[in-house]
Scaffold this motif. Structure first.
Motif: not given
Ligand code: F6P
Length: 360
Positions: A338-342, A347-351
């Motif tokens: 599956p395509h999960l968030i690393n 995008l986590v860095h941006t958040a």
């Protein structure tokens, strides 16, 4: 033959329209739709519908799927009731392939998520001429930049956050907004950034409740303030589990996720948070209604290319978006993982860069 499988999703009808319109430019090709995934072939009498240009007119706007869908069972695991009332499953794939041959079906386009594309792969390995089209609001299929339906779900969540922000501010409240996505946090992460949330909790980063509490406190000056928490339905505390229930529905193979927002609210209260806390579970609102323009375009591109794959004899492949192209990837690779968030991803860095607390 075209069919839609798994949970519905904005853009399914736009794919069907793309397939039918592209096929109508060719001689000798007729498109039939199978009702409720492969069930239409397996049922007696058979439930299929001829799809012509007239039938698909204007369908790019329409949510849901004109063919109906199901996320239960399928040709490899058809639910069967035993004499004692219990349910088992039967593999009816060979019978279905024989029936497709008898019906004169030359090729199948299966529009669906990971479960549906696993079925596509199984049928391809048994000799069926099949092409997959990736669908899901969860955006959890690897090998494609986006699945159609995802951006519409993100827009719906963002619109909801925009509305909840004003009521949270008026009442000095903490709002916990629960969004879908199953094991993937894509909807939560995108809508938290777009909606300017304070906290975003995703399945890929189990959360530490103390970090959530610190963020809430930082958002208040004595009793004045507010805090917007976006939580994915599959999120869990560190060392904890997902929140969900068995549905008991025949053929349903998942735990029905839901209620993690209420669990978090209860845990925050138990930990001493005194501010009012309200929860909003967006649920199936995220899957309903009209697809946004991005998803209409992507779905149309997928439909047209899937039909062209059929014409070119490129079977066993799933159409995929690799910006700026629509390419084909082997079904085997498409369903491998599956395509999960690393957690280290951009995008986590941006958040975090705009002060969103990710909980871990
Ligand atoms: O996979 C799409 C999805 O909407 C998930 O985000 C969610 O967990 C699930 O389907 C809900 O399934 P159902 O429609 O069976 O309740």
């Amino acid at each position: 033959m075209v069919l839609t499988g798994g949970g519905d999703c904005p853009g399914l009808n736009a794919v069907i329209r793309g397939i039918v319109k592209r096929a109508s430019q060719e001689q000798d090709w007729e498109v039939v739709g199978c009702i409720e995934s492969f069930n239409g072939v397996l049922r007696e009498p058979t439930e299929v519908e001829i799809l012509d240009e007239k039938r698909v007119e204007g369908l790019q706007i329409q949510g849901g799927t004109i063919l109906g869908t199901t996320n239960k069972g399928g040709p490899f695991a058809w639910p069967v009731k035993e004499a004692d009332g219990t349910w088992t499953t039967a593999d009816r794939s060979d019978e279905m392939l024989r029936k497709l041959q008898y019906m004169g079906i030359d090729a199948v386009i299966n529009i669906g998520g990971d479960g549906s594309q696993r079925i596509s792969l199984g049928l391809y390995n048994k000799g069926l001429n099949i092409v997959g089209v990736p669908k899901t609001i969860d955006n959890d299929l690897s090998m494609t930049d986006y699945t159609f339906g995802f951006q519409t779900a993100v827009q719906i969540c963002t619109d909801a956050i925009d509305k909840l922000v004003t009521t949270a501010a008026s009442h000095n409240r903490v709002f916990v907004i629960e969004v879908m996505g199953r094991d993937a946090g894509w909807i939560a992460l995108h809508s938290a950034i777009a909606g300017g949330a304070d906290v975003c909790l995703i399945p890929e980063i189990p959360y530490d409740i103390n970090r959530v509490i610190d963020k809430i406190n930082s958002r208040y000056n004595k009793r004045r303030g507010n805090c917007i928490i976006v939580i994915a339905e599959g999120a869990m505390p560190k060392g904890g589990n997902v929140t969900g229930t068995e549905t008991g529905e025949v053929g349903y193979q998942h735990i029905k996720l839901g209620g993690v927002s209420e669990q978090l609210a209860a845990d925050l209260k138990a930990a001493g948070v005194e501010h009012d806390i309200r929860c909003t579970i967006l649920g199936h609102l995220q899957r309903g209604g009209t697809p946004i323009a991005f998803d209409r375009v992507l779905a149309t591109e997928f439909g047209v290319r899937a039909m062209e794959f059929v014409l070119e004899g490129r079977f066993g492949q799933m159409v995929a978006y690799h910006h700026p192209d629509i390419i084909g990837v082997p079904l085997e690779e498409a369903v491998r993982q599956p395509h999960l968030i690393n957690p280290d991803e951009r995008l986590v860095h941006t958040a975090k860069g705009v002060g969103i607390e990710m909980g871990g």
